[in-house]
Scaffold this active site. Sequence first.
Site, PDB file in Angstrom:
ATOM      1  N   HIS A  53       0.817  -1.223   0.000  1.00 28.23           N
ATOM      2  CA  HIS A  53       0.000   0.000   0.000  1.00 28.23           C
ATOM      3  C   HIS A  53       0.848   1.269   0.000  1.00 28.23           C
ATOM      4  O   HIS A  53       0.316   2.383  -0.094  1.00 28.23           O
ATOM      5  CB  HIS A  53      -1.002   0.002   1.171  1.00 28.23           C
ATOM      6  N   ASP A 102      -0.760  -7.397   1.740  1.00 31.93           N
ATOM      7  CA  ASP A 102      -0.175  -6.063   1.634  1.00 31.93           C
ATOM      8  C   ASP A 102       1.344  -6.098   1.755  1.00 31.93           C
ATOM      9  O   ASP A 102       1.931  -5.624   2.738  1.00 31.93           O
ATOM     10  CB  ASP A 102      -0.784  -5.177   2.741  1.00 31.93           C
ATOM     11  N   SER A 227       4.386   2.210   8.063  1.00 30.43           N
ATOM     12  CA  SER A 227       3.953   1.176   7.105  1.00 30.43           C
ATOM     13  C   SER A 227       5.140   0.570   6.375  1.00 30.43           C
ATOM     14  O   SER A 227       6.062   1.268   5.953  1.00 30.43           O
ATOM     15  CB  SER A 227       3.022   1.796   6.052  1.00 30.43           C
TER      16      SER A 227
HETATM   17  C1  JGN Z   1      -9.548   1.674   6.263  1.00 36.63           C
HETATM   18  O1  JGN Z   1      -8.999   2.486   7.302  1.00 36.63           O
HETATM   19  C2  JGN Z   1      -8.569   1.770   8.435  1.00 36.63           C
HETATM   20  C3  JGN Z   1      -7.292   1.003   8.155  1.00 36.63           C
HETATM   21  C4  JGN Z   1      -6.146   1.945   7.839  1.00 36.63           C
HETATM   22  N1  JGN Z   1      -5.932   2.966   8.926  1.00 36.63           N
HETATM   23  C5  JGN Z   1      -4.833   3.900   8.518  1.00 36.63           C
HETATM   24  C6  JGN Z   1      -3.444   3.288   8.797  1.00 36.63           C
HETATM   25  C7  JGN Z   1      -2.643   2.744   7.775  1.00 36.63           C
HETATM   26  C8  JGN Z   1      -3.112   2.740   6.340  1.00 36.63           C
HETATM   27  C9  JGN Z   1      -1.381   2.188   8.073  1.00 36.63           C
HETATM   28  C10 JGN Z   1      -0.894   2.154   9.375  1.00 36.63           C
HETATM   29  C11 JGN Z   1       0.450   1.531   9.678  1.00 36.63           C
HETATM   30  C12 JGN Z   1      -1.689   2.709  10.397  1.00 36.63           C
HETATM   31  N2  JGN Z   1      -1.459   2.786  11.738  1.00 36.63           N
HETATM   32  C13 JGN Z   1      -2.529   3.384  12.301  1.00 36.63           C
HETATM   33  C14 JGN Z   1      -3.479   3.688  11.359  1.00 36.63           C
HETATM   34  C15 JGN Z   1      -2.950   3.252  10.130  1.00 36.63           C
HETATM   35  C16 JGN Z   1      -7.218   3.704   9.244  1.00 36.63           C
HETATM   36  C17 JGN Z   1      -7.049   4.558  10.491  1.00 36.63           C
HETATM   37  O2  JGN Z   1      -6.370   5.695  10.272  1.00 36.63           O
HETATM   38  C18 JGN Z   1      -8.348   2.744   9.571  1.00 36.63           C
END
Ligand code: JGN
Length: 288
Positions: A53, A102, A227
């Site tokens: 992602h 992912d 991420s």
């Molecule tokens: C569909 O949404 C949900 C899943 C993605 N989350 C975002 C997100 C990603 C993309 C990657 C990492 C490492 C994150 N660590 C904390 C939040 C967060 C959102 C919340 O913000 C909720």
Amino acid sequence: TMGLCGLTYEFKSASDRERNPWHVTIIVTRPEKGQERCQGSLVSPYFVLTAAHCFHVDDQAPWVTVEVGPRVQRKVDGLFLHPQYNLGGRRDRGVPEFYDYDVALVRLQTAVPPSPTTRPLCLPCTEGASRALRLPPDQSTCDEHRRLLLPEKNLDAFFVSPRGPSELQRRPVHLKLGEQRGPCEADALRAPPYAKVVALEDVVTPRFLCSGGTEPYVDPNACRGDSGGPIVVTWGKRYFQVGVISWGVLDVCRQPRAPAFARDFHINVFEVLPWLRGQLQDEDLGFL
Ligand SMILES: CO[C@H]1CCN(Cc2c(C)cc(C)c3[nH]ccc23)[C@H](CO)C1
């Protein structure tokens, strides 16, 4: 055969990079769209493992650089997203973003030779990992690696967060692999964008490891910017990658007291081995 993976220099005066020599930062600069950063791990001289992602489907290798040290940026000649990764694949089930599979591999234009500050992290189910686990050849199986590195209980692990230009901070987390796995995964539906999701299985698949929460200890949360970074477990004095940071319930970074349902989800490296084996077949890692 793989050099000595997952080896670090940890004497008192060792630098953050000597302690975490696998850690890299991935920078995607899209024309007229600014910059996006992710973390990643060196898994061979040419390849970095990260999250899919971090990239858009139309991203091109020349837009990506990999920082392997302060002010040391390497060019990229290939982006390989897992073929089953599909962020929009379950919109029809009220899942706006679906993070299954992912993971991505980034190929560097030039190899990064092992050095005190640059060295691959051990991938499970490789000869290098077997040597690092000090297993005799007859016990060097992938099942044995999984039994040792991912036991079904709360498991101590850590991820690494960049703090400032050349500082890396280890953040200890507990992977809920035992009876706390259920409650950990159930909190996935507390993510606001997943409010309409009907079944937990529509969001959380067998590919994920779950961390975070306050029991048995308060775990730090991974931010969006973390991420793609590795979830690392230690065996003796060697380090192994068991996960790739994928997503979290709340983006509550740097907040001292996140709610207990702020969980983080990571792709389990053992669940994407066929893809890793295929993509890394020329890296001489000796997959078991
Ligand atoms: C569909 O949404 C949900 C899943 C993605 N989350 C975002 C997100 C990603 C993309 C990657 C990492 C490492 C994150 N660590 C904390 C939040 C967060 C959102 C919340 O913000 C909720």
